[in-house]
Design an enzyme around this catalytic site. Structure first.
Site, PDB file in Angstrom:
ATOM      1  N   CYS A 342       0.827  -1.204   0.000  1.00  0.00           N
ATOM      2  CA  CYS A 342       0.000   0.000   0.000  1.00  0.00           C
ATOM      3  C   CYS A 342       0.863   1.255   0.000  1.00  0.00           C
ATOM      4  O   CYS A 342       0.957   1.970   1.005  1.00  0.00           O
ATOM      5  CB  CYS A 342      -0.939  -0.041   1.196  1.00  0.00           C
ATOM      6  SG  CYS A 342      -2.008  -1.471   1.070  1.00  0.00           S
ATOM      7  N   GLU A 343       1.528   1.469  -1.097  1.00  0.00           N
ATOM      8  CA  GLU A 343       2.357   2.653  -1.348  1.00  0.00           C
ATOM      9  C   GLU A 343       2.370   2.844  -2.853  1.00  0.00           C
ATOM     10  O   GLU A 343       2.569   1.877  -3.590  1.00  0.00           O
ATOM     11  CB  GLU A 343       3.826   2.413  -0.946  1.00  0.00           C
ATOM     12  CG  GLU A 343       4.103   2.152   0.496  1.00  0.00           C
ATOM     13  CD  GLU A 343       4.237   3.412   1.337  1.00  0.00           C
ATOM     14  OE1 GLU A 343       4.333   4.509   0.761  1.00  0.00           O
ATOM     15  OE2 GLU A 343       4.231   3.265   2.558  1.00  0.00           O
TER      16      GLU A 343
END
Ligand code: PLP
Length: 419
Positions: A342-343
């Site tokens: 989640c980046e």
């Protein structure tokens, strides 16, 4: 040169088909070629066979004990930058007299450990470190063998994050003040001066910066001679680059010829600390395509390999060739190859033209043997990948895949939180 090639449209490592390996071991996983590791070490080491030298593989490039053991068996030593790396090297059977220790922040505990093991030398990076080392050696009743890591202020023309020998970098002792530092070292009771050291950066694709640094070190060595300090070891660090994409780095033999030319008349044992050039092209990261999706402005290939497995693209914007393990006629598409993290910085490739791939198929991220697994993390609570060493038609898992249990094994819920 490496041993990852297509045979009848299937990617092999030596004689092992990577599709089968990926099915058996699972993905993501790192795969290293024994033949490539051995050959790269031998090519580098033999380039200096006419002069006294020691090739100290840089542990941080690839720290697996099986890999270190292989280089040790070929006569190599290691360059370490922490107590943990010293422990690994000793576990791998590297003799202490083939270990050099670099790094700007060696702790007293790490220094004690290295003194007790009796390593060849400490590459000292500051006056304060030198003083701590002198004190610790006195305390332990031994002599610390040292080189000063000199910062020669040359521009290696590489990525700023991996440039280490310029005035603005944190590494080493400025060359203009090195003479005074050697003078102080000479007066220290528990320190024995053995050498001069430098390491100017990583992924260098030209010879000139190495030679500029060497010229400056030679002048320093002459001046030290006049002060009655005889230098027996000259450590030129690592940094030789490899081909990821379109680079054209010098071959180790060219690099060696240029250095040997510049070394004429100097009777030191040479030390080298190569990392990337030995292991970079000897490893791949295998991942599996989970999904493909078309966004409004971009298409994505989502794999189970992510930035926590291989951070180089996210950290340095590095290029790694990505190839399907099964090659067949198909159209290409321009995509971002991304992981599940989640980046938005989680990508293995951006705007890359690759064959149209399907969920379930395997991809090989090439040239991932250096600064791949060793820089990996558990971010997003992802277990770290397995590492596999291929040897001919055999392979062995040299680091098992981490489990979810491993993720929490060191953690503890304190009593005051328990109701
Ligand atoms: C990282 C490092 C190396 C290895 O660099 P490569 O570019 O991988 O060859 C050698 N010496 C020191 C001190 C290092 O920090």
């Amino acid at each position: 040169m490496h041993h990852f090639t297509y045979r009848e449209d299937e990617l092999y490592c030596e004689d092992v088909p990577l599709k089968e390996l990926a099915r058996e071991v699972g993905t993501p996983c790192y795969v290293y070629s024994h033949a490539t590791l051995r050959q790269h070490f031998a090519v580098f080491d033999s380039a200096f066979s006419n002069v006294p030298h020691l090739t100290c593989f840089s542990v941080k490039a690839n720290s697996n004990v099986a890999v270190l053991n292989l280089f040790g068996s070929l006569g190599g030593g290691v360059d370490i930058v922490s107590g943990g790396e010293l422990f690994r090297a000793r576990q791998a059977g590297i003799p202490p007299e083939r270990i050099v220790y670099s790094g700007v922040g060696k702790t007293p505990a790490e220094i004690d450990y290295a003194l007790k093991e009796g390593i060849l030398m400490f590459n000292i990076e500051s006056d304060q470190e030198l003083e701590v080392l002198n004190r610790r050696a006195g305390e332990l009743g031994c002599k610390a063998r040292i080189a000063l890591r000199v910062n020669p202020d040359v521009d290696p023309n590489t990525h700023p994050y991996i440039s280490t020998g310029m005035k603005k970098n944190k590494f080493g002792i400025a060359i203009d003040t090195a003479l005074q530092a050697y003078g102080r070292a000479k007066g220290m009771e528990n320190v024995e001066i053995l050498g001069v050291d430098c390491h100017i950066g990583s992924q260098l694709t030209e010879i000139t910066p190495f030679i500029d640094a060497l010229k400056r070190l030679r002048l320093l060595i002459d001046r030290l001679g006049e002060m009655g300090i005889a230098i027996r070891y000259l450590d030129l660090g690592g940094g030789l680059g490899i081909i990821y994409d379109q680079e054209s780095p010098p071959h180790p033999h060219e690099y060696a010829q240029a250095i040997l030319q510049e070394m004429k008349g100097l009777s030191c044992t040479l030390i080298f600390e190569p990392g990337r050039v030995i292991v970079g092209n000897a490893g791949v990261l295998l991942g599996k395509v989970l999904y493909t999706k078309k966004g409004p402005s971009k298409s994505f290939v989502i794999t189970d390999a992510a930035m926590n497995d291989l951070v180089r693209p996210s950290l340095y914007g590095s290029y790694h060739l990505i190839q399907p393990v099964e090659r067949r006629e198909r159209e290409t598409q321009i995509v971002d190859v991304v992981g599940p993290i989640c980046e938005s910085g989680d990508f293995l490739a951006k705007d890359r033209s690759i064959p149209m791939v399907q969920p379930g198929e395997y991809l090989a991220v090439m040239s991932a043997g250096a600064y791949g697994f060793s820089m990996s993390s558990n971010y997003n609570s992802r277990p770290r990948a397995a590492e596999v060493l291929v040897h001919g038609d055999r392979y062995s898992v040299i680091r098992r895949r981490e489990t979810w249990q491993d993720l929490v094994a060191l953690e503890n819920i304190p009593d005051f939180l328990k109701g």
